[in-house]
Write a protein that holds these residues in place. Structure first.
Motif, PDB file in Angstrom:
ATOM      1  N   ARG A   1       0.821  -1.222   0.000  1.00 35.17           N
ATOM      2  CA  ARG A   1       0.000   0.000   0.000  1.00 35.17           C
ATOM      3  C   ARG A   1       0.852   1.269   0.000  1.00 35.17           C
ATOM      4  NH1 ARG A   1      -5.407  -1.445   0.955  1.00 35.17           N
ATOM      5  NH2 ARG A   1      -5.559  -3.713   1.140  1.00 35.17           N
ATOM      6  N   PRO A   2       1.759   1.460   0.987  1.00 35.99           N
ATOM      7  CA  PRO A   2       2.619   2.648   0.871  1.00 35.99           C
ATOM      8  C   PRO A   2       3.530   2.596  -0.353  1.00 35.99           C
ATOM      9  CG  PRO A   2       3.305   1.262   2.718  1.00 35.99           C
ATOM     10  CD  PRO A   2       1.978   0.748   2.255  1.00 35.99           C
ATOM     11  N   THR A   3       3.966   1.382  -0.750  1.00 39.38           N
ATOM     12  CA  THR A   3       4.860   1.282  -1.908  1.00 39.38           C
ATOM     13  C   THR A   3       4.181   1.847  -3.156  1.00 39.38           C
ATOM     14  OG1 THR A   3       5.813  -0.729  -0.958  1.00 39.38           O
ATOM     15  CG2 THR A   3       6.308  -0.285  -3.274  1.00 39.38           C
ATOM     16  N   LEU A   4       2.947   1.420  -3.411  1.00 40.39           N
ATOM     17  CA  LEU A   4       2.234   1.927  -4.591  1.00 40.39           C
ATOM     18  C   LEU A   4       2.007   3.434  -4.490  1.00 40.39           C
ATOM     19  CD1 LEU A   4      -0.286  -0.956  -5.301  1.00 40.39           C
ATOM     20  CD2 LEU A   4       1.496  -0.117  -6.857  1.00 40.39           C
ATOM     21  N   ALA A   5       1.651   3.915  -3.314  1.00 43.76           N
ATOM     22  CA  ALA A   5       1.422   5.358  -3.143  1.00 43.76           C
ATOM     23  C   ALA A   5       2.683   6.141  -3.488  1.00 43.76           C
ATOM     24  CB  ALA A   5       0.992   5.641  -1.711  1.00 43.76           C
ATOM     25  N   LEU A   6       3.815   5.659  -2.980  1.00 37.59           N
ATOM     26  CA  LEU A   6       5.076   6.376  -3.217  1.00 37.59           C
ATOM     27  C   LEU A   6       5.485   6.299  -4.686  1.00 37.59           C
ATOM     28  CD1 LEU A   6       6.965   5.251   0.011  1.00 37.59           C
ATOM     29  CD2 LEU A   6       6.176   7.572  -0.505  1.00 37.59           C
ATOM     30  N   LEU A   7       5.263   5.139  -5.316  1.00 34.60           N
ATOM     31  CA  LEU A   7       5.638   4.989  -6.729  1.00 34.60           C
ATOM     32  C   LEU A   7       4.750   5.860  -7.618  1.00 34.60           C
ATOM     33  CD1 LEU A   7       6.270   1.131  -6.883  1.00 34.60           C
ATOM     34  CD2 LEU A   7       8.008   2.944  -6.975  1.00 34.60           C
ATOM     35  N   ILE A   8       3.448   5.880  -7.344  1.00 33.01           N
ATOM     36  CA  ILE A   8       2.529   6.708  -8.140  1.00 33.01           C
ATOM     37  C   ILE A   8       2.937   8.177  -8.026  1.00 33.01           C
ATOM     38  CG2 ILE A   8       0.147   7.583  -8.230  1.00 33.01           C
ATOM     39  CD1 ILE A   8      -0.790   4.716  -7.575  1.00 33.01           C
ATOM     40  N   GLN A   9       3.296   8.568  -6.796  1.00 32.69           N
ATOM     41  CA  GLN A   9       3.688   9.955  -6.590  1.00 32.69           C
ATOM     42  C   GLN A   9       5.031  10.265  -7.285  1.00 32.69           C
ATOM     43  OE1 GLN A   9       4.137  11.329  -2.441  1.00 32.69           O
ATOM     44  NE2 GLN A   9       2.130  12.303  -2.752  1.00 32.69           N
ATOM     45  N   ALA A  10       5.956   9.316  -7.160  1.00 31.63           N
ATOM     46  CA  ALA A  10       7.305   9.565  -7.695  1.00 31.63           C
ATOM     47  C   ALA A  10       7.326   9.585  -9.224  1.00 31.63           C
ATOM     48  CB  ALA A  10       8.274   8.510  -7.168  1.00 31.63           C
ATOM     49  N   TYR A  11       6.505   8.727  -9.865  1.00 32.22           N
ATOM     50  CA  TYR A  11       6.546   8.649 -11.334  1.00 32.22           C
ATOM     51  C   TYR A  11       5.437   9.450 -11.995  1.00 32.22           C
ATOM     52  CZ  TYR A  11      10.192   5.205 -10.865  1.00 32.22           C
ATOM     53  OH  TYR A  11      11.370   4.583 -10.564  1.00 32.22           O
ATOM     54  N   ASP A  12       4.470   9.857 -11.206  1.00 32.02           N
ATOM     55  CA  ASP A  12       3.384  10.704 -11.701  1.00 32.02           C
ATOM     56  C   ASP A  12       2.808  10.155 -13.008  1.00 32.02           C
ATOM     57  OD1 ASP A  12       1.646  12.788 -11.516  1.00 32.02           O
ATOM     58  OD2 ASP A  12       2.995  14.280 -12.386  1.00 32.02           O
ATOM     59  N   LYS A  13       2.889  10.920 -14.096  1.00 33.38           N
ATOM     60  CA  LYS A  13       2.268  10.485 -15.356  1.00 33.38           C
ATOM     61  C   LYS A  13       2.978   9.293 -15.975  1.00 33.38           C
ATOM     62  CE  LYS A  13       0.017  14.805 -16.598  1.00 33.38           C
ATOM     63  NZ  LYS A  13       0.569  15.752 -15.605  1.00 33.38           N
ATOM     64  N   GLU A  14       4.250   9.124 -15.623  1.00 36.35           N
ATOM     65  CA  GLU A  14       5.002   8.001 -16.206  1.00 36.35           C
ATOM     66  C   GLU A  14       4.779   6.690 -15.451  1.00 36.35           C
ATOM     67  OE1 GLU A  14       9.102   9.405 -16.359  1.00 36.35           O
ATOM     68  OE2 GLU A  14       8.234  11.307 -17.026  1.00 36.35           O
ATOM     69  N   PHE A  15       3.977   6.740 -14.370  1.00 34.77           N
ATOM     70  CA  PHE A  15       3.747   5.511 -13.604  1.00 34.77           C
ATOM     71  C   PHE A  15       3.057   4.470 -14.477  1.00 34.77           C
ATOM     72  CE2 PHE A  15       1.001   2.789 -11.028  1.00 34.77           C
ATOM     73  CZ  PHE A  15       1.922   2.266 -10.148  1.00 34.77           C
ATOM     74  N   ASP A  16       3.667   3.280 -14.558  1.00 36.31           N
ATOM     75  CA  ASP A  16       3.129   2.210 -15.388  1.00 36.31           C
ATOM     76  C   ASP A  16       3.196   0.912 -14.584  1.00 36.31           C
ATOM     77  OD1 ASP A  16       2.745   0.098 -17.145  1.00 36.31           O
ATOM     78  OD2 ASP A  16       3.651   1.187 -18.836  1.00 36.31           O
ATOM     79  N   LEU A  17       2.045   0.479 -14.109  1.00 36.03           N
ATOM     80  CA  LEU A  17       1.978  -0.688 -13.227  1.00 36.03           C
ATOM     81  C   LEU A  17       2.598  -1.920 -13.893  1.00 36.03           C
ATOM     82  CD1 LEU A  17       0.903  -1.414 -10.405  1.00 36.03           C
ATOM     83  CD2 LEU A  17      -1.211  -2.162 -11.489  1.00 36.03           C
ATOM     84  N   GLY A  18       2.317  -2.075 -15.202  1.00 32.89           N
ATOM     85  CA  GLY A  18       2.825  -3.236 -15.926  1.00 32.89           C
ATOM     86  C   GLY A  18       4.346  -3.282 -15.932  1.00 32.89           C
ATOM     87  N   LYS A  19       4.962  -2.118 -16.155  1.00 42.07           N
ATOM     88  CA  LYS A  19       6.426  -2.073 -16.246  1.00 42.07           C
ATOM     89  C   LYS A  19       7.114  -2.249 -14.899  1.00 42.07           C
ATOM     90  CE  LYS A  19       7.037   0.642 -20.434  1.00 42.07           C
ATOM     91  NZ  LYS A  19       7.259   2.016 -20.927  1.00 42.07           N
ATOM     92  N   LEU A  20       6.341  -2.132 -13.798  1.00 44.94           N
ATOM     93  CA  LEU A  20       6.962  -2.240 -12.468  1.00 44.94           C
ATOM     94  C   LEU A  20       6.736  -3.609 -11.824  1.00 44.94           C
ATOM     95  CD1 LEU A  20       6.204   1.317 -11.056  1.00 44.94           C
ATOM     96  CD2 LEU A  20       8.480   0.339 -11.374  1.00 44.94           C
ATOM     97  N   GLN A  21       6.234  -4.560 -12.606  1.00 40.48           N
ATOM     98  CA  GLN A  21       5.925  -5.863 -12.023  1.00 40.48           C
ATOM     99  C   GLN A  21       7.154  -6.584 -11.481  1.00 40.48           C
ATOM    100  OE1 GLN A  21       2.955  -7.096 -11.032  1.00 40.48           O
ATOM    101  NE2 GLN A  21       2.460  -4.999 -11.605  1.00 40.48           N
ATOM    102  N   TRP A  22       8.316  -6.368 -12.106  1.00 38.89           N
ATOM    103  CA  TRP A  22       9.553  -6.987 -11.588  1.00 38.89           C
ATOM    104  C   TRP A  22       9.796  -6.597 -10.134  1.00 38.89           C
ATOM    105  CZ3 TRP A  22      13.439  -3.775  -9.823  1.00 38.89           C
ATOM    106  CH2 TRP A  22      13.323  -2.404 -10.176  1.00 38.89           C
TER     107      TRP A  22
END
Ligand code: ZN
Ligand code: ZN
Length: 766
Positions: free
Chosen positions: A555-576
């Motif tokens: 939960r915090p991980t996704l929040a921080l990633l969405i915030q950090a990558y903003d428009k470039e956030f791509d759930l598929g590309k972060l599956q690793w």
């Protein structure tokens, strides 16, 4: 002045005066001890020298000693101990001190010598004690602290014990729990159904040791409750205990036969050794030695072992059978209060323990073992319980009426104030557990009577959903003062250090309700006991899923990633990266949706959750089975000799709060993980970045406010790596640094801060 009450100080003075042929008297009052002496001048000089030296009772802590000449008192023939109560009442204007109950103290050297002395009538007696040691707080039902008011009332003293008890020259003069094999409590061994299988004292000891050697789990009744004991060198046995106790992850504390044994398994500094051998005998967290052969399942995911030495005669007898190291974990179910009654132990621990080492001295108040670690090589409490409670502390302000502070909901303690004396309860636990909450309410009622307080002012947390706050609000005829969580943390540090001037407060933890309704957790406050200003904080991020967020790092991980990558956030590309944290991609998507649409989310500046996220990204786990499991693992991983850090931004206008922005750091961490940088370096760089960010906030506050005292508190600073690093940086930058030492930096200190603020605010409102 200092600790001179209830520690056998007057009898020690008496013995010394008689030895030196001096006449006069001694008495106690709330301000300390007064001694009048007549005799040869050299003898009096010798008396003062010896009193300050090795003749003082082991527990006395003489802060200061003043001497003055007085006119000769005629007709004085002997040295006497004057009754303290009459003197105290007349000298202090009738105000009784808040507590005349002392803490439980580890077996002293004299008792230990007698315990193994064949000629002594208490040879091998598991309950030997004296004025300098033994149970106190755990056996008292009501005041005054006299035998009939303790659980020792069940045992009538034999003539021999009574003789010592009434002999002012004896070490057992007025030692309330005095007992011997003839007249006192007894031990026996029972099977897991409670049936006595051995009643002979010595055979019980040898048989228990044999069971432990065979890898069996034995529930041992101690001073403040039951322990579950198992051979710490036997991995199968320890795993068995974990399975039966349903405690798969949390590290177990251990007890060792000697300091030499501990040194084989952990690094023991001089200060740590002193602490282990102290009359308080706490669990001390020590860095693991590489060569240790302690079973790996004792303390996985941490770089420390929690060790203590024997502190009750029963422990000494047991280890004298040749045992080296035992796991000694609290005898309870999950996080419930410690079990201390015999029948309850059989009923609730019968499925866990193979046998019970029982005794018939009732434990009235359960007290957990205290836990201490070393920051800058100085003792810092992490859990304040046995042997530290109920010692009061003297605070700077004097309260006009009695105060109760309800504390926080996690790692709860509560506090009472009377005059300028503050008593903080022992560690109570997490109130969300119904059994713990019940224990909380019962304990408040009991201690209110024991300390004779009638609170008119009640302080509690600002959080409306806290059970402790709701309890406070349910009390009739009191003035309620709500205190912001992080302000209470900083006020606790100020109270401990006896200061009441504005400081720069850095309060970092998992959660605390903020004045704006958000969940705060990384705060730079300008605070005194009257007021606080939120000068800066970590930027808010949206946390989805309420309470689940503190357990599930996705939960915090996704929040921080969405915030950090903003428009470039791509759930598929972060599956690793995300796959190992939450394999279910649908769940990930749901959380992302919640965050984007702000459904069932809270805004937070929690630093604790960022530790969870970074730990999870580094593959340290995907669930906090106990509080701070992931942050502890992250700290254990951090390379000690790394000084690099990541970047962060500090932004803010002059009229607005300063914002610490971690987005760059999050992107750099993700890149480093992708580039297969060593994880111990990434972990260290993360810690270093947090320390640097906090330092910069403090510097900005100093520049704006002209203050140079920095106070740090909050559960995040139970992290030794971070605490020491930040303290060092602050000191190098010219700050004077204050941090919790006598009370835990975690929420265990909150009630102390609440109480101090409440006194101040109540006085201001009048
Ligand atoms: Zn003793
Ligand atoms: Zn006796």
């Amino acid at each position: 002045m200092g600790q001179v009450q209830g520690v056998g100080f007057r009898p020690a003075v008496y013995r010394l005066a008689v030895q030196l042929n001096l006449t006069g008297f001694v008495y106690n009052d709330t301000s300390g001890v007064t001694i009048e002496l007549q005799g040869e001048e050299t003898k009096i000089a010798e008396f003062i020298k010896r009193l300050n030296g090795q003749n003082a009772p082991p527990l006395a802590d003489i802060e200061s000693c003043f001497a003055a000449e007085i006119p000769i008192v005629k007709g004085e023939k002997e040295f006497v101990i004057k009754q303290s109560d009459a003197c105290a009442a007349s000298l202090s204007g009738g105000v009784t001190p808040i507590s005349r109950v002392t803490a439980d103290i580890a077996t002293c050297a004299d008792c230990l010598r007698e315990l193994f002395d064949e000629k002594d009538f208490r040879y091998r007696y598991p309950f030997i004690n004296c004025t300098n040691c033994g149970p106190r707080y755990s056996i008292i039902r009501t005041i005054p602290y006299d035998r009939p008011n303790t659980t020792m009332s069940a045992f009538a003293m034999c003539d021999k014990c009574a003789g010592q008890y009434h002999d002012v020259a004896n070490r057992r003069f007025h030692a309330q729990p005095v007992a011997c094999p003839q007249c006192g409590p007894k031990i026996w061994l029972a099977d897991n159904k409670g049936t006595k299988i051995q009643a002979d004292s010595d055979k019980t000891i040898t048989q228990t040791a044999q069971l432990l050697r065979e890898g069996k789990i034995v529930a041992i009744k101690g001073i403040g409750g039951f322990h579950l004991a198992v051979d710490a060198l036997n991995d199968d046995a320890v795993k068995q205990l974990r399975e039966r106790k349903k405690r798969e992850h949390k590290p177990f504390a251990m007890m060792a036969d000697s300091i030499e044994t501990i040194k084989q398994h952990a690094a023991v500094s001089k200060q740590a050794e002193k602490l282990l051998k102290s009359p308080q005998s706490p669990i001390v967290l020590l860095p693991k030695n590489a060569g240790s052969h302690i079973a790996s399942s004792v303390a996985e995911g941490t770089n420390t072992f929690g060790f203590m030495l024997c502190y009750a005669p029963l422990h000494h007898l047991l280890f004298a059978e040749g045992l080296k190291v035992l796991v000694m974990t609290s005898g309870n179910i999950s996080d419930e209060p410690l079990i201390c009654k015999n029948d309850e132990a059989i009923e609730r621990l019968g499925e866990i323990a193979d046998a019970f080492l029982m005794h018939d001295r009732e434990i009235y108040r359960q007290v957990d073992d205290s836990i201490v670690h070393l920051i800058e090589d100085k003792p810092v409490l992490l859990r304040r319980s046995r042997s530290y409670v109920p010692a009061p502390i003297t605070i700077k302000q004097t309260s006009q009426c009695d105060v109760f502070a309800a504390g926080a909901d996690l790692k709860n303690t509560f506090s009472f104030v009377k005059g300028n004396q503050l008593i903080c309860s022992e560690h109570i636990g997490d109130l969300e557990d119904a059994a713990v909450y019940h224990h909380y309410v019962k304990s408040i009622e009991h201690l209110r009577g024991l300390f004779e307080v009638r609170p008119k002012i009640v302080a509690c947390d600002l959080h409306p959903a806290y059970l402790s706050s709701q309890y406070a609000h349910s009390l009739p005829d009191v003035k309620i003062i709500e205190v912001q969580h992080h302000w209470a943390h900083i006020a606790a540090v100020m109270t401990e250090h006896n200061i009441d001037e504005p400081v720069i407060g850095l309060a970092c933890d998992g959660t605390g309700y903020g004045t704006d309704g958000a969940i705060w957790g990384c705060e730079c406050l300008i605070a005194d006991l009257n007021n606080f200003e939120r000068f800066g904080h970590l930027s808010y991020y949206p946390l989805a899923g309420g309470d689940a967020a503190s357990k599930q790092p996705v939960r915090p991980t996704l929040a921080l990633l969405i915030q950090a990558y903003d428009k470039e956030f791509d759930l598929g590309k972060l599956q690793w990266l995300l796959g190992p944290i939450e394999p279910d991609k649908t769940k990930q998507e749901v959380i992302c949706e919640q965050i984007r649409k702000k459904v069932n989310t809270v805004q937070t500046s929690s630093l604790g959750r960022i530790f969870d996220a970074v730990a999870a990204m580094l593959g340290l786990g995907n669930y906090n089975h106990f509080e701070a499991q992931l942050p502890i693992a992250l700290e254990a991983m951090a390379a000690a000799d790394c000084n690099q850090r990541y970047d962060f931004e500090l932004a803010g206008q002059s009229d607005k709060q300063l914002i610490l922005d971690p987005r760059i750091m999050v992107r750099q961490i993700v890149a480093d993980i992708k580039n297969a940088k060593e994880h111990n370096i990434i972990a260290a760089m993360f810690h270093n970045t947090v320390a640097a960010g906090l330092l910069e906030m403090a510097k900005a506050a100093r520049k704006a406010k002209g203050l140079d005292k920095a106070a740090i508190s909050g559960g995040v600073f139970c992290n030794r790596y971070l605490a020491e690093r930040l303290i060092l940086l602050l000191k190098k930058a010219g700050f004077s640094v204050l941090y919790n030492r006598d009370f835990p930096a975690n929420d265990g200190c909150v009630s102390v801060g609440q109480a101090a603020i409440a006194i101040k605010l109540a006085a201001r409102d009048e």
